[in-house]
Design a protein around this motif. Structure first.
Motif, PDB file in Angstrom:
ATOM      1  N   GLU A   1       0.659  -1.084   0.127  1.00  0.00           N
ATOM      2  CA  GLU A   1       0.020   0.121  -0.031  1.00  0.00           C
ATOM      3  C   GLU A   1       0.682   1.247   0.016  1.00  0.00           C
ATOM      4  N   GLY A   2       0.680   2.223  -0.893  1.00  0.00           N
ATOM      5  CA  GLY A   2       1.234   3.426  -1.149  1.00  0.00           C
ATOM      6  C   GLY A   2       1.011   4.306  -2.070  1.00  0.00           C
ATOM      7  N   VAL A   3       1.788   5.122  -2.235  1.00  0.00           N
ATOM      8  CA  VAL A   3       1.794   6.221  -3.354  1.00  0.00           C
ATOM      9  C   VAL A   3       2.123   5.302  -4.893  1.00  0.00           C
ATOM     10  N   PRO A   4       1.669   5.583  -6.070  1.00  0.00           N
ATOM     11  CA  PRO A   4       2.052   5.066  -7.083  1.00  0.00           C
ATOM     12  C   PRO A   4       3.471   4.784  -7.406  1.00  0.00           C
ATOM     13  N   ARG A   5       4.364   5.917  -7.180  1.00  0.00           N
ATOM     14  CA  ARG A   5       5.728   5.974  -7.354  1.00  0.00           C
ATOM     15  C   ARG A   5       6.441   4.908  -6.382  1.00  0.00           C
ATOM     16  N   GLU A   6       5.866   4.844  -5.396  1.00  0.00           N
ATOM     17  CA  GLU A   6       6.535   4.035  -4.166  1.00  0.00           C
ATOM     18  C   GLU A   6       6.250   2.397  -4.671  1.00  0.00           C
ATOM     19  N   ILE A   7       4.911   2.261  -4.995  1.00  0.00           N
ATOM     20  CA  ILE A   7       4.481   0.964  -5.593  1.00  0.00           C
ATOM     21  C   ILE A   7       5.330   0.452  -6.951  1.00  0.00           C
ATOM     22  N   PHE A   8       5.426   1.381  -7.829  1.00  0.00           N
ATOM     23  CA  PHE A   8       6.252   1.145  -9.182  1.00  0.00           C
ATOM     24  C   PHE A   8       7.662   0.802  -8.940  1.00  0.00           C
ATOM     25  N   SER A   9       8.180   1.215  -7.834  1.00  0.00           N
ATOM     26  CA  SER A   9       9.653   0.796  -7.558  1.00  0.00           C
ATOM     27  C   SER A   9      10.022  -0.459  -7.070  1.00  0.00           C
ATOM     28  N   LYS A  10       8.684  -1.078  -6.943  1.00  0.00           N
ATOM     29  CA  LYS A  10       8.781  -2.675  -6.430  1.00  0.00           C
ATOM     30  C   LYS A  10       8.846  -3.535  -7.828  1.00  0.00           C
ATOM     31  N   LYS A  11       9.393  -3.211  -8.761  1.00  0.00           N
ATOM     32  CA  LYS A  11       9.263  -3.812 -10.036  1.00  0.00           C
ATOM     33  C   LYS A  11       9.389  -5.396 -10.031  1.00  0.00           C
ATOM     34  N   GLU A  12      10.550  -5.734  -9.638  1.00  0.00           N
ATOM     35  CA  GLU A  12      10.735  -7.273  -9.678  1.00  0.00           C
ATOM     36  C   GLU A  12       9.588  -7.964  -8.890  1.00  0.00           C
ATOM     37  N   ALA A  13       9.376  -7.563  -7.698  1.00  0.00           N
ATOM     38  CA  ALA A  13       8.356  -8.183  -6.698  1.00  0.00           C
ATOM     39  C   ALA A  13       6.907  -8.150  -7.397  1.00  0.00           C
ATOM     40  N   LEU A  14       6.555  -7.044  -8.012  1.00  0.00           N
ATOM     41  CA  LEU A  14       5.306  -7.074  -8.675  1.00  0.00           C
ATOM     42  C   LEU A  14       5.266  -7.941  -9.766  1.00  0.00           C
ATOM     43  N   ARG A  15       6.311  -8.230 -10.401  1.00  0.00           N
ATOM     44  CA  ARG A  15       6.330  -9.259 -11.839  1.00  0.00           C
ATOM     45  C   ARG A  15       6.034 -10.601 -11.059  1.00  0.00           C
ATOM     46  N   LYS A  16       6.645 -10.919  -9.838  1.00  0.00           N
ATOM     47  CA  LYS A  16       6.579 -12.329  -9.324  1.00  0.00           C
ATOM     48  C   LYS A  16       5.148 -12.536  -8.895  1.00  0.00           C
ATOM     49  N   ILE A  17       4.158 -11.370  -8.645  1.00  0.00           N
ATOM     50  CA  ILE A  17       2.858 -11.856  -8.242  1.00  0.00           C
ATOM     51  C   ILE A  17       1.862 -11.354  -9.458  1.00  0.00           C
ATOM     52  N   GLY A  18       2.379 -11.642 -10.600  1.00  0.00           N
ATOM     53  CA  GLY A  18       1.707 -11.222 -11.809  1.00  0.00           C
ATOM     54  C   GLY A  18       1.189 -10.157 -12.408  1.00  0.00           C
ATOM     55  N   LEU A  19       1.921  -9.125 -12.038  1.00  0.00           N
ATOM     56  CA  LEU A  19       1.654  -7.565 -12.305  1.00  0.00           C
ATOM     57  C   LEU A  19       2.760  -7.101 -13.245  1.00  0.00           C
ATOM     58  N   ASP A  20       2.703  -6.547 -14.303  1.00  0.00           N
ATOM     59  CA  ASP A  20       3.702  -5.962 -15.227  1.00  0.00           C
ATOM     60  C   ASP A  20       3.408  -4.304 -15.160  1.00  0.00           C
TER      61      ASP A  20
ATOM     62  N   SER B   1       8.491   2.751 -16.960  1.00  0.00           N
ATOM     63  CA  SER B   1       9.029   2.481 -15.711  1.00  0.00           C
ATOM     64  C   SER B   1      10.289   1.420 -16.231  1.00  0.00           C
ATOM     65  N   ARG B   2       9.740   0.554 -17.041  1.00  0.00           N
ATOM     66  CA  ARG B   2      10.800  -0.634 -17.598  1.00  0.00           C
ATOM     67  C   ARG B   2      11.921   0.016 -18.518  1.00  0.00           C
ATOM     68  N   LEU B   3      11.583   1.399 -19.269  1.00  0.00           N
ATOM     69  CA  LEU B   3      12.453   2.018 -19.918  1.00  0.00           C
ATOM     70  C   LEU B   3      13.393   2.786 -19.221  1.00  0.00           C
ATOM     71  N   ALA B   4      12.905   3.182 -17.866  1.00  0.00           N
ATOM     72  CA  ALA B   4      13.903   3.917 -16.977  1.00  0.00           C
ATOM     73  C   ALA B   4      14.887   3.189 -16.573  1.00  0.00           C
ATOM     74  N   ASP B   5      14.801   1.916 -16.333  1.00  0.00           N
ATOM     75  CA  ASP B   5      15.608   0.755 -15.765  1.00  0.00           C
ATOM     76  C   ASP B   5      16.639   0.457 -16.737  1.00  0.00           C
ATOM     77  N   VAL B   6      16.112   0.472 -17.888  1.00  0.00           N
ATOM     78  CA  VAL B   6      17.310   0.197 -19.052  1.00  0.00           C
ATOM     79  C   VAL B   6      18.172   1.273 -19.189  1.00  0.00           C
ATOM     80  N   LEU B   7      17.683   2.556 -18.980  1.00  0.00           N
ATOM     81  CA  LEU B   7      18.395   3.738 -19.036  1.00  0.00           C
ATOM     82  C   LEU B   7      19.448   3.467 -17.968  1.00  0.00           C
ATOM     83  N   LYS B   8      19.243   3.200 -16.646  1.00  0.00           N
ATOM     84  CA  LYS B   8      19.951   3.041 -15.616  1.00  0.00           C
ATOM     85  C   LYS B   8      21.088   1.911 -15.758  1.00  0.00           C
ATOM     86  N   ALA B   9      20.590   0.738 -16.214  1.00  0.00           N
ATOM     87  CA  ALA B   9      21.490  -0.354 -16.803  1.00  0.00           C
ATOM     88  C   ALA B   9      22.662   0.057 -17.767  1.00  0.00           C
TER      89      ALA B   9
END
Length: 279
Positions: free
Chosen positions: A221-240, A245-253
């Motif tokens: 539970e939290g503001v959207p920005r906080e929720i989106f920061s949990k990318k890998e954990a969200l994917r593990k429970i079936g949410l994309d 947000s994915r593009l930002a990760d590519v840029l960081k990489a």
């Protein structure tokens, strides 16, 4: 501090004594004029929450309060005056032969004076951008237009909270964007509490807060920005997570520093522009 409007207190629910629990000891609070998104994969319990709020179902354990009224078989009709619902398929909600007839239906059932009905009819059709379609037959409308009419029909009865249960699931991307803009405009102008039930994280961006459901329990539970920061954990429970947000990760990489978790393309572009201006 805003007033509590919806409160779940240790709520559990299952569809039959021998069935598994769909909700397990859920507790949360939603406040007046707040926009909350409840998200989760299919079967996570999010749509059951919507039905419990409207008295379509009652919990086996725990308590639910809507505007200080406990939801039960005795209070259900009073509760439904405060809670309006828009479902996936707007065709299932149409009862009138024209748009204005459909929007007027709920007001007629509540015995509103004709002058008040006409005023509200103009007001809500304008709020959802459908004032030019008053005498159009609902079946001639596009999917997005039908959902706008469904929202107008709910607005017309002046509920304190509007629940949109997967209301964009049957629409194409353009239709989804139109409805989300409509919802944002309505929430701002009408000062109504909005609850959006969805599995699409893209629809969470404009919400004030998000509640993530998983296996019948509140996972986060939290503001959207906080929720989106949990990318890998969200994917593990079936949410994309959203594309930006994915593009930002590519840029960081690629060693391109992105200073915050972007909620949309505009935020990401602004971040990159600031970075470019410093180099």
């Amino acid at each position: 501090m805003s007033k509590k409007l919806i409160e779940f207190r240790n709520v559990s629910f299952r569809y039959g004594d021998e069935q598994p629990w769909v909700l397990k000891n859920c507790s949360f609070t939603i406040y007046e004029n707040e926009w909350v998104a409840i998200i989760g994969h299919n079967g996570s319990g999010k749509s059951t929450i919507a039905k419990l709020m409207n008295g379509l179902l009652f919990p086996q354990e725990g308590e639910i309060f809507i505007d200080d009224k406990q939801v039960n078989s005795e209070s259900v009709w009073d509760v439904r005056k405060d809670v309006g619902m828009v479902f996936q398929n707007p065709d299932n909600q149409f009862v009138g032969t024209t748009v204005q007839d459909d929007v007027a239906f709920g007001m007629e059932n509540r015995g509103l004076p004709r002058e008040e009905m006409l005023k509200r009819l103009d007001d809500v059709l304008s709020a959802v951008g459908m004032e030019d379609y008053r005498i159009t037959e609902p079946h001639r409308l596009s999917g997005g237009q039908k959902q706008r009419v469904a929202i107008a029909s709910v607005l017309a009865i002046s509920p304190k909270v509007i629940i949109l249960d997967e209301a964009t699931a049957m629409l194409d991307p353009k239709g989804r964007n139109e409805i989300m803009k409509t919802i944002a405009g309505v929430q701002k102008v009408k000062e109504v509490t909005l609850l959006t039930i969805t599995h699409d994280l893209q629809e969470v961006i404009q919400a004030d807060r998000a509640i993530v459901m998983n296996d019948g329990q509140i996972w986060a539970e939290g503001v959207p920005r906080e929720i989106f920061s949990k990318k890998e954990a969200l994917r593990k429970i079936g949410l994309d997570v959203p594309f930006v947000s994915r593009l930002a990760d590519v840029l960081k990489a690629e060693a391109i520093p992105v200073t915050q978790e972007p909620l949309n393309h505009e935020e990401l572009l602004e971040d990159l522009w600031i970075l470019h201006s410093r180099t």
